[in-house]
Design an enzyme around this catalytic site. Structure first.
Site, PDB file in Angstrom:
ATOM      1  N   ASP A  47       0.806  -1.227   0.000  1.00 46.08           N
ATOM      2  CA  ASP A  47       0.000   0.000   0.000  1.00 46.08           C
ATOM      3  C   ASP A  47       0.839   1.276   0.000  1.00 46.08           C
ATOM      4  OD1 ASP A  47      -1.975  -1.942   0.462  1.00 46.08           O
ATOM      5  OD2 ASP A  47      -1.915  -1.616   2.627  1.00 46.08           O
ATOM      6  N   GLU A 221     -11.121  -0.477  -3.760  1.00 46.49           N
ATOM      7  CA  GLU A 221     -10.420   0.217  -2.671  1.00 46.49           C
ATOM      8  C   GLU A 221      -9.180   0.912  -3.247  1.00 46.49           C
ATOM      9  OE1 GLU A 221      -9.642  -3.155  -0.204  1.00 46.49           O
ATOM     10  OE2 GLU A 221      -7.875  -3.770  -1.333  1.00 46.49           O
TER      11      GLU A 221
END
Length: 496
Positions: A47, A221
């Protein structure tokens, strides 16, 4: 993206890139990929988001371990995108009293001399805030890019579901007019909101609302916003984060409010390189049109969903402003002095002069790849002539000490041989005499298309040896040595 997250990316308006690198530095950062190898840092991380602070590129990732172990955030900085300095524990759950579980997916930005880090914590689910469960998106602040960061408001900035969006996976963007926005959302919904000048409170849109849903088709997401030539690009991740199909798509619009209509998927797994490629950030070299996508991915042989690594590749734009599909390239010139991606066995390997992976004895070093048709380039250097060098391709496993597969061997006595190893037994497919001297970087190229195998040395037009064999159709790549002082550099493995 949440869950257990492991081991990038400027989501910046062009106006936030005013502190430009010197021109010489800018032009030298024109790469096709992480030329010193992906992953570009060691460890399990995921991420990534990025910023450009104090003439350095900063990457802020999740520590990608089991969920309960994601209690801290590290950062990495580099002036050249090659040599990275690790800044450990810039924020921990001890610094955020309400974050009693994991913290992940940090998003950095700077304003008014302060450095802000937005993060997800506690993984709240729908209905839990109404039951008093605390979690969501927090914000921390520091006086320096490397922290230490401290909780800015003592509670989540966004701690409830709005428009069915789970408060996770935020990105913060300051537009050319100075207005700051936060984009976020899990559970297949994406919201945007205004941030006030203080960067720790939410503003309102002209209609008096705080949150606007801007969910494009396919969104799951990992929101990310960039701006180029007056166009706004919303990027996001699709698929399941633990699966091989995790990927990146994007939409573009004339307004920051959208509408955002999906253009295309631009990054996804490559069965020859890596799987689960997603949750990206973007780096732009200041005052240039050079862009990189920074993302996490999972090695091909890795089965633990938490085990992800950081990578970046070049991101190109077409003439109409759309983004071209990203190719995950396999290169390593060892300019970072490390061999992060290499699975090593036998005697120790070391990187010499930041350009060669060099043997200390009988040894093997493999990449976790799975190429069939390929072009495999490397330089081979002999410090002495009492050892043999080898290039390995279509090997059965990157882990075994002597995997089955094809081996190109160059001997110190002046021979080049193409061999295959089946069940541990080697046989010669083709061989020829060659010239070998110490201290010379020999450019060796292997091409394999179906059953046609060719080996070039120095002359890339005429192969030195050829063979036809179909024993192995795909597999891993690597290098080997039968003694000390064999060096390998400028590695590249690609499809023809």
């Amino acid at each position: 993206m949440l869950g257990s997250l492991p081991q990038a990316v400027f989501c910046l308006a062009l106006s936030s890139l005013t502190h430009a690198l010197p021109l010489r530095t800018q032009t030298s950062l024109d790469y096709s990929t992480s030329e010193a190898g992906n992953p570009f840092v060691d460890g399990w991380y995921a991420d990534p988001d990025t910023e450009f602070y104090e003439d350095k590129f900063w990457v802020f990732p999740t520590s990608s371990y089991a969920y309960e172990e994601q209690t801290y955030l590290d950062a990495f900085s580099s002036s050249d995108l090659i040599n990275w300095e690790k800044h450990p524990n810039i924020l921990t759950t001890k610094d955020v009293r309400w974050a009693n579980l994991a913290v992940w997916a940090p998003a950095p930005i700077s304003r008014n001399g302060k450095y802000y880090l937005y993060f997800g914590a506690n993984d709240i689910q729908e209905g839990e805030p109404e039951e008093g469960v605390v979690g969501g998106i927090g914000v921390a602040v520091a006086d320096k890019p490397q922290g230490p960061y401290v909780d800015a408001i003592g509670k989540p900035l966004i701690g409830e579901y709005h428009n069915d969006a789970q408060p996770i996976d935020q990105d913060v963007f300051i537009d050319d007019d100075g207005q700051a926005y936060i984009f976020y959302g899990g559970h297949s919904h994406c919201n945007m909101a205004k941030l006030n000048e203080d960067m720790i409170s939410l503003g309102q849109f002209d209609d008096g609302t705080t949150f606007k849903e801007i969910t494009p088709d396919g969104y799951v997401e990992g929101s990310q916003m960039i701006k180029r030539n007056g166009k706004y690009y919303l990027m996001w991740s699709e698929g399941g984060w633990t699966g091989p199909d995790y990927s990146v798509s994007y939409a573009m619009a004339d307004s920051i409010m959208g509408p955002f209509v999906k253009e295309a998927k631009i990054l996804e797994q490559d069965e020859a390189v890596a799987k689960g490629s997603g949750h990206n950030g973007v780096i732009r070299i200041p005052d240039t049109d050079i862009w990189y996508i920074v993302y996490h991915r999972r090695p091909l042989s890795e089965e633990d969903g938490n085990h992800r690594v950081l990578a970046y590749d070049r991101m190109y734009f077409n003439d109409d402003g759309t983004i071209a599909p990203v190719t995950m390239l396999v290169k390593d010139n060892f300019a970072d002095g490390a061999a992060v991606a290499w699975i090593q066995s036998g005697s120790d390997w070391s990187v010499v002069d930041r350009k060669r992976l060099t043997s200390s004895g009988d040894s093997l070093a493999m990449l976790d790849t799975n190429f069939g048709d390929l072009v495999f380039d490397a330089t081979v250097t002999f410090e002495k002539l009492d050892a043999d060098a080898g290039l390995v391709f279509r090997a059965a496993s990157p882990i075994e000490s002597r995997p089955d597969g094809y081996y190109v061997k160059i001997t110190g006595s002046g021979q080049i041989r193409l061999e295959k190893v089946v069940d541990g037994t080697s046989s010669v497919l083709a061989e020829a005499d060659t010239t070998v001297e110490t201290g010379v970087d020999y450019h060796v190229r292997i091409t394999a298309v179906d059953s046609e195998l060719s080996v070039f040395v120095q002359d890339m037009e005429v192969p030195q040896i050829t063979a036809t064999d179909s024993s192995f159709t795909k597999g891993a790549n690597g290098v080997s040595a039968t003694g000390e002082g064999i060096g390998f550099g400028t590695i590249s493995v690609a499809r023809p």
